[in-house]
Design a protein around this motif. Structure first.
Motif, mmCIF file in Angstrom:
data_model
loop_
_atom_site.group_PDB
_atom_site.id
_atom_site.type_symbol
_atom_site.label_atom_id
_atom_site.label_comp_id
_atom_site.label_asym_id
_atom_site.label_seq_id
_atom_site.Cartn_x
_atom_site.Cartn_y
_atom_site.Cartn_z
ATOM 1 N N LYS A 111 17.465 56.930 56.285
ATOM 2 C CA LYS A 111 16.567 56.214 57.173
ATOM 3 C C LYS A 111 16.277 54.811 56.639
ATOM 4 C CE LYS A 111 12.131 56.952 59.545
ATOM 5 N NZ LYS A 111 10.998 57.902 59.687
ATOM 6 N N SER B 36 12.919 62.132 49.131
ATOM 7 C CA SER B 36 12.953 61.310 50.342
ATOM 8 C C SER B 36 12.571 62.126 51.567
ATOM 9 C CB SER B 36 14.349 60.707 50.513
ATOM 10 O OG SER B 36 14.396 59.841 51.621
ATOM 11 N N ALA B 37 13.125 63.322 51.678
ATOM 12 C CA ALA B 37 12.835 64.178 52.834
ATOM 13 C C ALA B 37 11.375 64.614 52.851
ATOM 14 C CB ALA B 37 13.742 65.403 52.816
ATOM 15 N N LYS C 99 17.221 63.362 47.221
ATOM 16 C CA LYS C 99 17.192 63.668 48.656
ATOM 17 C C LYS C 99 15.944 64.461 49.013
ATOM 18 C CE LYS C 99 22.145 63.679 49.726
ATOM 19 N NZ LYS C 99 23.280 64.505 50.219
ATOM 20 N N GLY D 179 11.409 60.896 55.033
ATOM 21 C CA GLY D 179 12.631 60.094 55.021
ATOM 22 C C GLY D 179 12.421 58.608 54.890
ATOM 23 N N ALA E 24 17.479 59.875 52.644
ATOM 24 C CA ALA E 24 17.477 60.671 53.866
ATOM 25 C C ALA E 24 18.217 59.942 54.992
ATOM 26 C CB ALA E 24 16.043 60.976 54.302
ATOM 27 N N THR F 238 17.072 54.926 52.748
ATOM 28 C CA THR F 238 16.632 55.968 51.832
ATOM 29 C C THR F 238 17.719 57.023 51.664
ATOM 30 O OG1 THR F 238 15.694 57.428 53.518
ATOM 31 C CG2 THR F 238 14.281 55.657 52.684
#
Length: 249
Positions: free
Chosen positions: A216, A146-147, A143, A151, A214, A212
């Motif tokens: 998105k 991804s962030a 996470k 994202g 995140a 993803t």
């Protein structure tokens, strides 16, 4: 430096992140699918999960080799992935995320102030957060990666994890196809749109269209790869003394 979310390392060849919060070890998943359960314990075959499992086995081999990869994201930015098991590094758009057994670093490059007339350009400031080392990827780290990239990016092993999650849903449908020389698997389930991942003969994620960590929607396209990686790839960018002191406060 500020500390990243703690990552519990596990000695396994591959842990794939699923459902944005759970970890599914493909090594364990493959062992389960290859075992011969007794008739009393036998469950209906999940063909979609078996297809994802097969694709994951290709990725396992690729993740164990040194490589440098470049992925194009929907926004047009490029994320460079450097891998040399168990070390990983991700760079793009002024962001660097490095994960090694010795430490995890998330660094970002700020905007440099305009230089005074006649002066040399000012080097953009870099700030880093440091966390504990990791042998494999945890859901928290997936996470965070991804962030860090807005994202729209996710680690290759997390892409297969996404498909594994969908394959365990209701009304699952799966299909196999080719994208160039890459083998692809697409999976959909009730209430979930189709997501697809492709792994090339070298065991590298060549394409992903899905969601993803995140949350998105994204599309990743492998644009370049080389079977080598430099040691510098796993070193965090230099932090200015002032920025370093501020980060430690």
């Amino acid at each position: 430096m500020a500390e990243l979310p703690r990552n519990n390392p596990k000695k396994a060849m591959l842990s794939a992140v699923i459902a944005g919060a759970l970890t599914l070890g493909f090594a364990g998943m493959m062992a389960k699918s290859c075992s011969t359960p007794t008739k009393e314990q036998q469950e209906p075959v999940n063909q979609a999960l078996e297809m994802v499992d097969s694709l994951a086995s290709r990725l396992v081999l690729g993740l164990d080799n040194d490589a440098t990869l470049q992925y194009a994201t929907p926004s047009g930015s490029i994320v460079t992935v450097s891998q040399s098991t168990p070390r990983r590094a991700y760079r793009g758009g002024g962001v660097t995320y490095i994960s090694t057994p010795d430490g995890t670093f998330l660094c970002s490059t700020g905007v440099a102030p305009s230089p005074a007339k006649g002066r040399k350009p000012v080097t953009p400031p870099v700030t880093c957060q440091e966390g504990p080392g990791a042998d494999t990827m945890s859901p928290t780290e997936a996470k965070a990666i991804s962030a860090a990239f807005g994202g729209e990016f996710l680690a290759p092993e997390a892409a297969l994890g996404r498909l594994a999650t969908i394959a365990q849903g209701d009304g699952v449908r799966a299909g196999a196809s080719k994208r160039g020389d890459a083998q692809c698997v697409s999976v959909t389930a009730t209430g979930i749109r189709t997501e697809m991942a492709c792994v090339n003969p070298a065991g590298l994620l060549a394409y992903f269209q899905g969601t993803t960590d995140a949350g998105k929607a994204t599309e990743l396209v492998l644009q370049y790869t080389t079977p080598s990686v430099s040691e510098e790839a796993f070193l965090p960018p230099k932090v200015a003394p002032a920025a370093s002191a501020a980060a430690k406060k």
